[in-house]
Design an enzyme around this catalytic site. Structure first.
Site, PDB file in Angstrom:
ATOM      1  CB  SER A   1      -2.097 -14.980  -4.943  1.00  0.00           C
ATOM      2  OG  SER A   1      -1.742 -13.611  -5.011  1.00  0.00           O
TER       3      SER A   1
ATOM      4  CG  PHE B   1       1.973 -18.981 -15.743  1.00  0.00           C
ATOM      5  CD1 PHE B   1       2.172 -17.628 -15.550  1.00  0.00           C
ATOM      6  CD2 PHE B   1       0.764 -19.394 -16.285  1.00  0.00           C
ATOM      7  CE1 PHE B   1       1.209 -16.696 -15.898  1.00  0.00           C
ATOM      8  CE2 PHE B   1      -0.211 -18.480 -16.661  1.00  0.00           C
ATOM      9  CZ  PHE B   1       0.010 -17.131 -16.468  1.00  0.00           C
TER      10      PHE B   1
ATOM     11  NE  ARG C   1      -3.695  -2.436   2.256  1.00  0.00           N
ATOM     12  CZ  ARG C   1      -3.328  -3.665   2.618  1.00  0.00           C
ATOM     13  NH1 ARG C   1      -2.119  -3.863   3.117  1.00  0.00           N
ATOM     14  NH2 ARG C   1      -4.140  -4.690   2.478  1.00  0.00           N
ATOM     15  NE  ARG C   2       6.286   2.473   2.043  1.00  0.00           N
ATOM     16  CZ  ARG C   2       7.473   2.256   2.618  1.00  0.00           C
ATOM     17  NH1 ARG C   2       7.595   1.280   3.511  1.00  0.00           N
ATOM     18  NH2 ARG C   2       8.520   2.987   2.319  1.00  0.00           N
ATOM     19  N   GLY C   3       2.466   1.937  -3.167  1.00  0.00           N
ATOM     20  CA  GLY C   3       2.663   2.181  -4.595  1.00  0.00           C
ATOM     21  C   GLY C   3       3.622   1.243  -5.290  1.00  0.00           C
TER      22      GLY C   3
ATOM     23  CE1 TYR D   1      -1.331  -8.660 -10.418  1.00  0.00           C
ATOM     24  CE2 TYR D   1      -2.594 -10.199  -9.072  1.00  0.00           C
ATOM     25  CZ  TYR D   1      -1.389  -9.611  -9.416  1.00  0.00           C
ATOM     26  OH  TYR D   1      -0.247  -9.961  -8.748  1.00  0.00           O
TER      27      TYR D   1
END
Length: 417
Positions: free
Chosen positions: A123, A417, A95-97, A128
């Site tokens: 995961s 993968f 959560r820091r970029g 995403y």
């Protein structure tokens, strides 16, 4: 070139840093050590020149890599795709970029390399979507109680014999069969050199009480031709009723339905076992129709591969289409703005498609994430519209465009993968 954020630098990985970089990835995923056999294979498969390190000073705090894949798309074409993997950020730096910086640099690199697609397994799927990845394939897991399920075998079209075999010794023959089947189903990876080792990876430290990997091959007794194969492992167990072993199926493949059914009959009839499990079947796998009672499979549908269109027009022009389509798509793409805008898609079965910018009024409006979900043909645009994720701007456009995107077989990712 480096990508900089306050106190954070994203840069290419150096080969001598791989162990440190990989250790940081393991920590990001909870800190569990991998068996040496697995670590060695992932070192071999890592494309260091396509790997990124997020650093605070000299310390590696995040990672991401891309693999040079070839993915089957509807119509049978095989497209280059970046297989996004080994993405992780240390718990102290979330959560820091860092993840956004890694994804930004990676997608810029993929676009510059001319790859029209990026794909990944997630995961945590919600992560995403904000980077434009949509759920493109699904898989079915099944768990069957031996004796409660019978397999209907289609009419036998020849002779076969089943033979137990060493998975490694039969690998080359099985890979030839895999390659013949690969282009029939969208989403399948056309395996590049080295990747044939992954399906037979069998580290003792990862067996969880199961036997070493076993294999049965189906052959023509007259010619010796390989007709199909299955890989599995068995976990012995006993309870007050007697033997209660578990068969864990890794893969079953065959070109002909009767051979496929015969292999499943074998797996469901192993002595001293009570249950057969499989965790990665296509969503339309023939087994769902071959069994006497599908309820006894306890099928469960879960997400598999996520798809991101990196070069939108090239990706759409490369795939096949189920029916003619002439429509204007208004696409939003906040993370890769070169894809944003109105695109006229013109296509028909068996003919070259065209996808070009246009100022014409749009027929459908959607985000690139929804295009990723629909791209391989497994998710209907009409279903996404019912969820409010696709808007129909011209009456009647949704049904025709949605039908054009569909594929004959459900897309499937054969392995992670």
């Amino acid at each position: 070139m480096t990508t900089r954020h306050p106190r954070l630098t994203v840069r290419p990985l150096q080969a001598e840093e791989w162990n440190t970089w990989y250790d940081s990835l393991l920590v990001a995923f909870g800190g569990t050590e991998e068996p040496p056999e697995e670590r060695s294979l992932w070192r071999e498969l890592t494309e260091v020149e396509r790997s990124l390190a997020a650093c605070e000073g000299e310390r590696i705090v995040g990672s991401a890599s891309a693999l040079s894949f070839r993915v089957v798309v509807p119509g049978g074409a095989v497209l280059p795709a970046a297989g996004v993997t080994m993405v992780g950020v240390l718990p102290t730096h979330r959560r820091r970029g860092a993840l956004t910086a890694l994804m930004r640099r990676q997608l810029d690199d993929v676009h510059a390399a001319g790859e029209p697609l990026a794909v990944l397994t997630a995961s945590e799927p919600p992560i995403y979507g904000r980077f434009g990845y949509g759920q493109g394939t699904r898989k079915v897991t099944v768990s069957m109680t031996r004796g409660r399920v019978r397999v209907h075998t289609p009419e036998q079209q020849g002779e076969l014999v089943l033979r137990l075999a060493d998975p490694a010794a039969e690998l080359a023959r099985c890979e030839e069969l895999y390659a013949r089947l690969a282009t029939r189903r969208p989403g399948t990876l056309v395996r590049q050199p080295g990747w044939e080792k992954l399906p037979v990876l069998d580290a003792p430290g990862s067996r969880d009480g199961f036997s070493p990997l076993q294999s049965v091959v189906a052959e023509d007794p007259n010619t010796g031709e390989l007709l199909g194969y299955a890989r599995y492992a068995v976990k012995s167990d006993w309870n007050e009723r007697g033997a209660a072993g578990v068969v864990r199926v890794r893969v079953v493949q065959a070109e002909q339905p009767w051979v496929y059914a015969r292999l499943w009959e074998f797996l469901l009839d192993l002595d001293l076992t009570e249950r057969v499990e499989a965790y990665n079947l296509p969503a339309d796998d023939p087994l769902l129709h071959l069994v006497s009672d599908v309820r006894h499979l306890a099928p469960r549908l879960v997400d598999a591969m996520f798809v991101r269109l990196v070069d939108l027009p090239r990706a759409l022009e490369a795939r096949g289409w189920a029916q003619p389509v002439d429509a204007v798509l208004e696409v939003t793409d906040a993370f890769c703005p070169w894809n944003a805008g109105r695109w006229r898609l013109t296509a028909a079965p068996g003919k070259p498609a065209s996808c070009v910018p246009t100022d014409d009024p749009a027929d459908l409006a959607l985000d690139v994430r929804e295009l990723g979900s629909a791209y391989l043909g497994g998710t209907a645009l009409s279903a996404l519209a019912a969820a409010g994720l696709v808007r129909e701007l011209r009456p009647g456009a949704l049904e025709s465009v949605s039908a054009a995107f569909r594929s004959g077989l459900e897309p499937w990712l054969p392995h992670g993968f």
